[in-house]
Scaffold this motif. Structure first.
Motif, short mmCIF file in Angstrom:
data_model
loop_
_atom_site.label_atom_id
_atom_site.label_comp_id
_atom_site.label_asym_id
_atom_site.label_seq_id
_atom_site.Cartn_x
_atom_site.Cartn_y
_atom_site.Cartn_z
N ASP A 52 -72.81 5.58 4.23
CA ASP A 52 -71.53 5.37 4.93
C ASP A 52 -71.82 5.24 6.43
O ASP A 52 -72.30 6.19 7.07
N ASP A 54 -70.59 5.66 9.50
CA ASP A 54 -69.45 6.28 10.17
C ASP A 54 -69.43 5.96 11.67
O ASP A 54 -68.39 5.62 12.22
N HIS A 109 -65.74 0.62 4.06
CA HIS A 109 -65.49 2.05 4.27
C HIS A 109 -64.04 2.19 4.74
O HIS A 109 -63.74 2.05 5.92
N HIS A 148 -63.18 6.68 3.78
CA HIS A 148 -63.72 7.47 4.89
C HIS A 148 -62.89 8.72 5.12
O HIS A 148 -61.66 8.68 5.02
N GLY A 149 -63.55 9.82 5.40
CA GLY A 149 -62.85 11.05 5.77
C GLY A 149 -62.82 11.17 7.28
O GLY A 149 -63.84 11.47 7.89
N HIS A 230 -75.49 9.48 5.86
CA HIS A 230 -74.84 8.87 7.02
C HIS A 230 -75.92 8.59 8.07
O HIS A 230 -76.64 9.51 8.45
#
Ligand SMILES: [Zn+2]
Length: 242
Positions: A52, A54, A109, A148-149, A230
């Motif tokens: 991911d 981020d 994402h 995505h968080g 990540h």
């Protein structure tokens, strides 16, 4: 003198993947998992390799180089609304093309619940628009979405409670439970998402207190490992380097 923990150097993660190969694991993308599962042709030992992106596209490129050196594939999930990177910036676009050309999968994402709340728009339209944009940008056909968080306190995964990926021309959502994917509940899931330590889940149930790094789980020979990393977590010397 205090020692910096070395679990999260690029050198360490490279040697952990190398060790997985030595154990006989095949390291594949999320969409390869769907396809092999559909054909009932999953190798005995697999790692579904999810990345991911981020915060740092530059560090995503470092991982891509490691994967290419080892001859393994990953699925890189890209954000479209991050303030930390713009996929169409000169450098990000160059890196994303390199990821695509190296044969890795690119997924979306998603932050569609966040978008819907912040912009007062319909989440479904946001998803459709985002997929068109990312597909057009990279001349690809996205097959998967990972939620995505973020910082809003909302859960982007909620969108999928009553919707199926196929409704949007997708093969999977990274945590979806439909039979075609259902990976989180049917795997040993290892993630670096706590930044300074690893966490793991066995068939969807958290292994409390087990913060061992990825490579220490290899000797258990779990048939299916779902690995989420990540790029931002890794560094050469210290976590604050760019
Ligand atoms: Zn994320």
């Amino acid at each position: 003198m205090e020692q910096i923990r070395s679990d999260f150097t690029f050198r360490s993660i490279e040697s952990q993947y190398k060790k997985a190969l030595e154990y006989g694991y095949e390291i594949i993308t999320c969409s390869q998992y769907v396809n092999l599962k559909a054909k009932n042709n999953l190798p005995k030992l697999i790692i579904v390799n999810r990345v991911d992106i981020d915060l740092s596209m530059k560090k995503a490129d470092r991982l891509r180089i490691i994967f290419d050196n080892l001859g393994i594939k990953a699925t890189f999930f890209v954000r479209l609304h991050a303030k930390e990177y713009n996929p169409f910036s000169f450098e990000s676009y160059r890196i994303l093309k390199k990821i695509r050309e190296s044969g890795h999968e690119i997924g979306y994402h998603s932050e569609i619940i966040d978008q819907a709340a912040i912009w007062n728009e319909d989440a479904e339209s946001c998803l459709k628009k985002d997929l068109i944009i990312l597909n057009t940008l990279l001349d690809i056909n996205i097959l998967g979405v990972a939620s995505h968080g973020g910082m809003t306190g909302l859960n982007n995964l909620d969108f999928w409670k009553n919707k199926k990926p196929s409704e949007f021309g997708l093969l999977y959502e990274a945590y979806d439970k439909q039979n075609e994917f259902n990976l989180f509940d049917k795997s040993f899931y290892i993630s670096d998402s706590e930044w300074i330590r690893w966490k793991c889940y066995n068939n969807g149930i958290i292994c409390n207190g087990d913060n061992r790094p990825f490579h220490e789980h290899l000797k258990s020979l779990h048939p299916v490992i779902y690995l989420l990393i990540h790029p931002d977590t890794y560094f050469d010397n210290h976590i604050y380097e760019e």
